[in-house]
Scaffold this active site. Structure first.
Site, PDB file in Angstrom:
ATOM      1  N   GLY A 275       0.630  -1.050   0.152  1.00 63.04           N
ATOM      2  CA  GLY A 275       0.035  -0.167   0.027  1.00 63.04           C
ATOM      3  C   GLY A 275       0.791   1.219   0.522  1.00 63.04           C
ATOM      4  O   GLY A 275       1.540   1.357   1.143  1.00 63.04           O
TER       5      GLY A 275
ATOM      6  N   GLY B  87       0.523  -0.480   9.434  1.00 67.13           N
ATOM      7  CA  GLY B  87       0.165   1.021   9.766  1.00 67.13           C
ATOM      8  C   GLY B  87       1.113   1.671   8.459  1.00 67.13           C
ATOM      9  O   GLY B  87       1.315   2.807   7.690  1.00 67.13           O
ATOM     10  N   LEU B  88       0.433   1.019   7.354  1.00 66.83           N
ATOM     11  CA  LEU B  88       1.151   1.284   5.672  1.00 66.83           C
ATOM     12  C   LEU B  88       2.279   1.922   4.887  1.00 66.83           C
ATOM     13  O   LEU B  88       2.964   2.684   5.063  1.00 66.83           O
ATOM     14  CB  LEU B  88      -0.188   2.210   5.393  1.00 66.83           C
ATOM     15  CG  LEU B  88      -1.058   2.012   5.287  1.00 66.83           C
ATOM     16  CD1 LEU B  88      -2.009   3.303   4.655  1.00 66.83           C
ATOM     17  CD2 LEU B  88      -1.343   1.175   4.250  1.00 66.83           C
TER      18      LEU B  88
ATOM     19  N   CYS C 137      -8.225   3.471   5.373  1.00 63.97           N
ATOM     20  CA  CYS C 137      -7.930   4.246   5.861  1.00 63.97           C
ATOM     21  C   CYS C 137      -8.440   5.427   6.417  1.00 63.97           C
ATOM     22  O   CYS C 137      -9.466   5.651   6.422  1.00 63.97           O
ATOM     23  CB  CYS C 137      -6.398   4.129   5.080  1.00 63.97           C
ATOM     24  SG  CYS C 137      -6.975   5.381   3.370  1.00 63.97           S
TER      25      CYS C 137
ATOM     26  N   ASN D 280     -11.353  -6.150   3.015  1.00 66.26           N
ATOM     27  CA  ASN D 280      -9.583  -5.882   3.586  1.00 66.26           C
ATOM     28  C   ASN D 280      -9.685  -6.509   4.755  1.00 66.26           C
ATOM     29  O   ASN D 280     -10.904  -7.380   5.440  1.00 66.26           O
ATOM     30  CB  ASN D 280     -10.062  -4.272   3.044  1.00 66.26           C
ATOM     31  CG  ASN D 280      -8.042  -3.216   3.855  1.00 66.26           C
ATOM     32  OD1 ASN D 280      -7.506  -4.047   4.056  1.00 66.26           O
ATOM     33  ND2 ASN D 280      -8.061  -2.530   3.243  1.00 66.26           N
ATOM     34  N   THR D 281      -9.036  -6.316   5.775  1.00 64.73           N
ATOM     35  CA  THR D 281      -9.405  -6.833   7.260  1.00 64.73           C
ATOM     36  C   THR D 281     -10.639  -6.531   8.103  1.00 64.73           C
ATOM     37  O   THR D 281     -10.597  -4.869   8.189  1.00 64.73           O
ATOM     38  CB  THR D 281      -7.629  -6.701   7.800  1.00 64.73           C
ATOM     39  OG1 THR D 281      -7.483  -4.988   8.302  1.00 64.73           O
ATOM     40  CG2 THR D 281      -6.951  -6.752   7.206  1.00 64.73           C
TER      41      THR D 281
ATOM     42  N   GLY E 134      -9.462 -12.931   1.006  1.00 56.31           N
ATOM     43  CA  GLY E 134     -10.262 -13.573   2.717  1.00 56.31           C
ATOM     44  C   GLY E 134      -9.879 -14.359   3.562  1.00 56.31           C
ATOM     45  O   GLY E 134     -10.701 -15.576   2.926  1.00 56.31           O
TER      46      GLY E 134
HETATM   47  C1  LIG Z   1       0.790  -8.011   6.774  1.00 52.68           C
HETATM   48  C2  LIG Z   1       0.023  -7.466   5.981  1.00 52.68           C
HETATM   49  C3  LIG Z   1      -0.190  -6.178   4.946  1.00 52.68           C
HETATM   50  C4  LIG Z   1      -1.557  -5.752   4.674  1.00 52.68           C
HETATM   51  N1  LIG Z   1      -0.929  -3.746   4.010  1.00 52.68           N
HETATM   52  C5  LIG Z   1      -2.146  -3.816   3.131  1.00 52.68           C
HETATM   53  C6  LIG Z   1      -1.618  -2.647   2.380  1.00 52.68           C
HETATM   54  O1  LIG Z   1      -1.004  -2.332   2.468  1.00 52.68           O
HETATM   55  N2  LIG Z   1      -3.311  -2.852   1.669  1.00 52.68           N
HETATM   56  C7  LIG Z   1      -4.189  -3.042   1.557  1.00 52.68           C
HETATM   57  O2  LIG Z   1      -5.318  -2.500   0.859  1.00 52.68           O
HETATM   58  N3  LIG Z   1      -4.481  -4.253   1.868  1.00 52.68           N
HETATM   59  C8  LIG Z   1      -3.566  -5.274   3.121  1.00 52.68           C
HETATM   60  N4  LIG Z   1      -3.875  -5.743   3.859  1.00 52.68           N
HETATM   61  C9  LIG Z   1      -5.074  -6.653   3.946  1.00 52.68           C
HETATM   62  C10 LIG Z   1      -4.449  -7.777   2.621  1.00 52.68           C
HETATM   63  O3  LIG Z   1      -3.758  -7.273   1.123  1.00 52.68           O
HETATM   64  C11 LIG Z   1      -5.771  -8.867   2.823  1.00 52.68           C
HETATM   65  O4  LIG Z   1      -7.440  -7.973   2.192  1.00 52.68           O
HETATM   66  C12 LIG Z   1      -6.281  -9.350   3.936  1.00 52.68           C
HETATM   67  O5  LIG Z   1      -5.139  -9.666   4.731  1.00 52.68           O
HETATM   68  C13 LIG Z   1      -7.448 -10.243   3.913  1.00 52.68           C
HETATM   69  O6  LIG Z   1      -6.841 -11.561   2.899  1.00 52.68           O
HETATM   70  P1  LIG Z   1      -5.905 -12.616   3.266  1.00 52.68           P
HETATM   71  O7  LIG Z   1      -6.627 -13.423   4.357  1.00 52.68           O
HETATM   72  O8  LIG Z   1      -5.546 -13.569   2.454  1.00 52.68           O
HETATM   73  O9  LIG Z   1      -4.490 -12.219   4.364  1.00 52.68           O
HETATM   74  C14 LIG Z   1      -2.702  -5.983   4.687  1.00 52.68           C
HETATM   75  C15 LIG Z   1      -2.381  -7.946   5.569  1.00 52.68           C
HETATM   76  C16 LIG Z   1      -1.902  -7.929   6.433  1.00 52.68           C
HETATM   77  C17 LIG Z   1      -1.931  -9.682   6.808  1.00 52.68           C
END
Ligand SMILES: Cc1cc2nc3c(=O)[nH]c(=O)nc-3n(C[C@H](O)[C@H](O)[C@H](O)COP(=O)(O)O)c2cc1C
Ligand SMILES: Cc1cc2nc3c(=O)[nH]c(=O)nc-3n(C[C@H](O)[C@H](O)[C@H](O)COP(=O)(O)OP(=O)(O)OC[C@H]3O[C@@H](n4cnc5c(N)ncnc54)[C@H](O)[C@@H]3O)c2cc1C
Ligand SMILES: Cc1cc2nc3c(=O)[nH]c(=O)nc-3n(C[C@H](O)[C@H](O)[C@H](O)COP(=O)(O)OP(=O)(O)OC[C@H]3O[C@@H](n4cnc5c(N)ncnc54)[C@H](O)[C@@H]3O)c2cc1C
Ligand SMILES: Cc1cc2nc3c(=O)[nH]c(=O)nc-3n(C[C@H](O)[C@H](O)[C@H](O)COP(=O)(O)O)c2cc1C
Ligand code: FES
Ligand code: FES
Lengths: 316, 255, 316, 255
Positions: free
Chosen positions: C59, C85-86, C142, C204-205, C255
């Site tokens: 990101g 935290g990006l 964000c 996203n998370t 996810g």
């Molecule tokens: C360590 C970490 C860093 C992440 N950084 C970003 C980010 O910079 N930008 C973003 O849109 N999502 C970010 N995410 C979210 C992931 O891209 C993704 O949406 C989320 O982890 C769900 O998918 P997953 O369960 O396959 O990990 C991050 C996730 C993790 C675990």
């Protein structure tokens, strides 16, 4: 099997005793609605009168319900999806035919109740405000039939109305059980407070689904189901933490509690008491084990009472 | 009636068919109280994934040795994990659970696939004055190990296979009328795929032999607490398969 | 270590090829932002040019950021909480110093971008609409500095504005990455569609937390973090299923995808492509393995192309 | 530089202290390429819980046998699961990861607790012309097994304990000046609790010996992809402990 009847064989740990809105519990653990039958199903596994803080009975509705057809349970990673669909014999049947049987255990009962309209909620509260019921747990995760079937629990105004209507007709403690499927859980908890609710319990299940890729169909008969168990614990804990900062009424925390450590995390986040659901499904003795583990923590840190830690994570 | 949570010790865990295993577990409380048709609910890993217990019928129990026997087919993650257990390992078993078969003096047992396990249990635990014959339904000759399991029991074994490579070609129902007419069965007990059980119950009904069926349903708790396994019973009744079953009089659940 | 450079050694399975908003991918799997570096970190583990459908880069923000202090990663049951935290070097630095290096791989890149104001989003889109970028992934999870730090992604009106402002300044496909921390995900997806977005990625998370009961402190330096991994899969799948019914723009589903089965579940729920995040953290070769498993499914069911199954669960 | 994902075969897994175990794993690619100070990231269960890998430093490697050695302390669920592995079991290991120690001809090694593992690795893999001495810091005499591990290495061992029950009472820093003054060390390498490493780096700096430290940080991926392990470097630099470390020149990370 009288030799298996565990009741009145265990001495509760006084340092685990808590008072939640006037409900005196021998430990802070409530059996979560829908995962503990109405209690007696577990009398052979633990001492209901001394090892269980309180029991929230299987969710009741005005009329009896058969619940959803098809598969109702699916396992997911560290979680369980369910779409039982509030199967129950109806509030009146509960009061006349089931409650008398439950009174033989010395454990507070919460009447977990759902309804389809505000008026029905009030009717439920009246019907269930009887001797033997220690408090009402108002489940607002059910669909509002007057509002296109949207869950009551997602709109703070509606939650406030439900709370008020229940409050008006009962002297029992009113605990509203919050749905986590919302943008702002604090706003909903504030609505409960504004409506005169005595406490909030959170979280109910998170809406989820699972798919069978060979049948190309949802696993659950109802397509969507509610997710609970350890998978949701981080979300539940965050919501308890947020709500603790936002309202002054006491919180029952739940969602994925499997161990004493998990329960203590919820209390530190701000819960006055906790509920245990899926853990009982995995281990019918879970509540007594979790209580023992909480007792060990009280010993280890030489606390006067487990409630010393409520909200601890917010300090300093 | 409640079960016991026992940290059983695995005594034997052997593969007996292409995807079928047999396991003996030292779990003395269950071994002492189990009845034919009951099941135990095993926690395959001390982890949150897999989370729920897996219900497995008793294929046998031995009060003297304090062991229970499970016959299981590997179908997914949980049963796959079970195959890795070796003697000495611990397996968390909860049981005995559910309502047993109500046995009678002369029984026709009808098992299909892993539904043979509870039939083996009945056959291995006949009481004084009880006798039985068993019809085993399976796919083809590669599965004759099912029949071998009955060698130490006093029951006569009849086989049907989908392709006729062993025994009679067809489903167990194909040979039921002949057997029932040639004997004086006082009950039919069956476990297997639902269509098979429905067929068996139908034939039994036509020939006026009371029939008991053992249902399979997705379970949450296995202990009557979650209503995950509910099913409709005759006359608008509601049953929990884990607690009111898994064994039911056929007419109570097939109607 | 040239013998470890896996690039251009693998022949992609043509039945896995997908076109997402004109972005041609050799398989439907995108490396999720923040879990795959910018790609080259994994060139020794899989063939970036042939085994990865696309890469969403870490990101980016207008100015570079150091991210959050303290512990940034915590494990939860079947999940991971993160509060990175990006951390990133800033969009301009990315374009001048990092992007040229990435161009040697024959794999589409999505520029994952965040900002604090609507204007900054537009500036980011302009800055990143350069040669070598196949599409923009707009992260609206964000905080909005103009609106008390509430996340952009929880308000449909704001999401529509962000989408419009980005749309106006770029010809690249605009994919808006949705936050699951909302009551109604469909409403947000519709706002993207209304704003002229080409696609949505979700989820996203989910906001969560963990507590260290011995230190009586949150585990994460930032108190709250984002939950992802298998724990959230049922929730993500449900949201994809809901959004598929509500909008006509294509979905990237993510996810908790760990296996080909998981990826296929998302496509059956309605996703045109999928993203894989935490799985790569557990197994750096996960994306190639998942692609192979999807290929096996295509064989097993004799499909012409993996996209034959998109939305399959909605039929009949 | 990338690691390998190897399905290693456990060759030995033994308890050597009250909560410390030693494990040898057949993982030939890592054994061939590993360097002192690097680590491997182990997936303790083929499950989603525990989900993340656990980073463990190489305590040794043997190119001939194709094995790597891990020394681990049981602190939580993941390391607890590792204790259950028996020879023949498979353990998914990813490595070698990270930047190694840059060795020199005469090294003072300073290890505390499980931070002794990478010191043992250096001591066991001295190159031609390299020599070393090691200071081991631990709580009390119950932990002398740490010193025993160095018996087969050519390095001289000095011990400090918190309670003085063995060796010198105090922290390793207590005896560092004396040792440094009596020898011609060209570098100090340290691994252990952060306060200890900071102390060691401080003494080394005062006595003008270049110091390398091995940092510990919560990790997501271990492979540079997630930024979970970021730390500040001198002059506003940003480092990833898993990729730019775990070994850093002291002045780059303690400032
Ligand atoms: C360590 C970490 C860093 C992440 N950084 C970003 C980010 O910079 N930008 C973003 O849109 N999502 C970010 N995410 C979210 C992931 O891209 C993704 O949406 C989320 O982890 C769900 O998918 P997953 O369960 O396959 O990990 C991050 C996730 C993790 C675990
Ligand atoms: C009363 C009863 C007795 C049984 N007895 C036996 C037996 O003796 N031998 C045997 O091999 N199998 C038996 N089964 C089926 C057995 O429970 C499943 O095969 C097993 O749970 C599959 O677990 P898994 O993790 O390998 O499969 P997965 O498909 O990965 O399991 C996922 C989830 O679905 C559930 N599930 C999957 N298949 C079934 C099924 N057929 N019935 C109920 N739940 C299922 C699992 O318990 C788990 O919760 C019995 C089932 C019931 C209800
Ligand atoms: C580069 C590096 C090398 C290491 N080498 C060794 C070694 O040789 N021997 C040894 O015993 N330990 C070593 N550690 C520490 C080891 O990684 C942790 O003790 C281990 O991860 C704990 O896992 P757990 O599941 O038992 O504990 P839990 O507390 O249950 O783990 C929960 C989570 O926190 C992480 N975690 C917990 N403690 C630590 C820690 N101290 N450092 C990093 N992550 C942690 C775990 O990896 C996991 O993600 C090393 C750590 C790093 C970063
Ligand atoms: C099978 C099942 C049935 C449930 N039934 C109800 C119910 O009737 N009323 C209710 O308020 N919550 C019900 N719940 C939600 C639980 O009470 C609890 O809120 C949720 O499961 C989270 O806690 P846990 O993770 O400890 O299970 C049910 C949950 C499960 C798994
Ligand atoms: S499985 Fe829970 S009631 Fe039967
Ligand atoms: S742990 Fe992921 S970048 Fe270091």
């Amino acid at each position: 099997m009288s030799e298996r009847d565990l009741n009145n064989t265990v001495t509760p740990n006084p340092k685990l005793a808590v008072d939640y809105c006037g409900i005196k519990m021998k430990n802070p653990i409530i059996a979560a609605s829908g995962t503990f039958g109405n209690g007696p199903e577990y009398a052979g596994y633990l001492d209901l009168s001394n090892e269980v803080g309180a029991i929230s009975v299987k969710g009741l509705t005005p009329k009896g319900r058969h619940g959803n057809p098809g598969t109702r349970i699916a396992e997911t990673p560290s979680g369980v999806l369910n779409c039982i669909g509030l199967e129950n014999p109806g509030a009146e049947h509960f009061v006349t035919d089931i409650l008398p049987e439950l009174k033989k255990y010395d454990v507070p009962l919460l009447a977990n109740m759902s309804a389809g309209t505000i008026d029905e909620f009030a009717w439920m509260a009246e019907t269930l405000s009887v001797d033997g019921i220690a408090g009402l747990e108002v489940n607002v995760s059910c669909p509002n039939v007057e509002c296109e079937g949207m869950a009551f629990g997602i709109d703070p105004k509606v939650v406030e109305q439900v709370t008020k209507s229940v409050r008006k007709v009962t002297d029992k403690p009113v605990i509203v059980k919050l749905s986590p499927n919302v943008t702002d859980i604090v706003e909903i908890a504030k609505a409960v407070e504004a409506g005169g609710g005595d406490g909030v319990s959170l979280i109910n299940t998170i809406l989820g689904m699972a798919i069978d890729i060979h049948r190309r169909k949802p696993v659950l008969g109802n397509i969507y189901g509610g997710l609970s168990g350890p998978a949701v614990k981080p979300v539940a804990l965050r919501m308890v933490h947020q709500v603790y900062k936002g309202v002054n009424i006491p919180i029952m925390g739940l969602g994925g509690i499997m161990t004493g450590t998990d329960a203590i995390e919820f209390m530190m986040a701000g819960a006055q008491a906790v509920q245990v659901g899926v853990a009982t499904m995995v281990d019918p003795t879970a509540i007594s084990r979790i209580a023992r583990e909480m007792g060990d923590y009280v010993e280890q840190y030489n606390l006067n009472n487990i409630t010393d830690i409520v909200g601890a994570v917010h300090q300093g | 009636m409640s079960g016991y949570v026992e940290q059983g010790e695995v005594v034997r865990n052997e593969q007996i068919g292409s995807d079928v295993w047999i396991m003996d577990i030292h779990a003395p409380k269950q071994a002492a109280e189990a009845k034919v048709g009951q099941f135990c609910n095993v926690r395959v890993a001390n982890s949150t994934a897999p989370l729920l217990r897996r219900p497995i019928s008793y294929a046998g129990f031995d009060v003297q040795k304090g062991t229970i026997t499970l016959l299981y087919r590997v179908v997914g993650k949980g049963t796959e994990i079970m195959t890795h257990l070796v003697p000495g390992d611990t397996l968390d078993c909860l049981g005995p659970l559910g309502e047993p078969f109500v046995t009678s003096n002369n029984m026709l047992l009808v098992g299909g696939g892993v539904g043979i396990a509870p039939m083996l249990c009945i056959a291995s635990h006949l009481q004084n004055g009880e006798e039985a014959q068993v019809i085993l339904g399976f796919r083809n000759e590669s599965e004759t190990f099912w029949a071998d399991l009955f060698k130490d029991t006093p029951v006569e074994v009849h086989i049907t296979t989908d392709d006729g490579s062993v025994g009679t070609k067809g489903f167990p129902t194909a040979i039921m009328p002949e057997l029932i007419n040639a004997n004086t069965f006082t009950s039919v007990m069956t476990c297997g795929p639902t269509p098979m059980m429905k067929g068996v119950a139908q034939v039994a009904k036509e020939l006026n032999v009371p029939c008991q069926v053992s249902l399979e349903e997705r379970m949450g708790c296995g202990t009557g607490g979650c209503l995950g396994c509910a099913c409709d019973g005759a006359g608008g009744k509601r049953y929990k398969v884990c607690k009111d079953g898994p064994v039911f009089p056929a007419e109570e659940v097939f109607f």
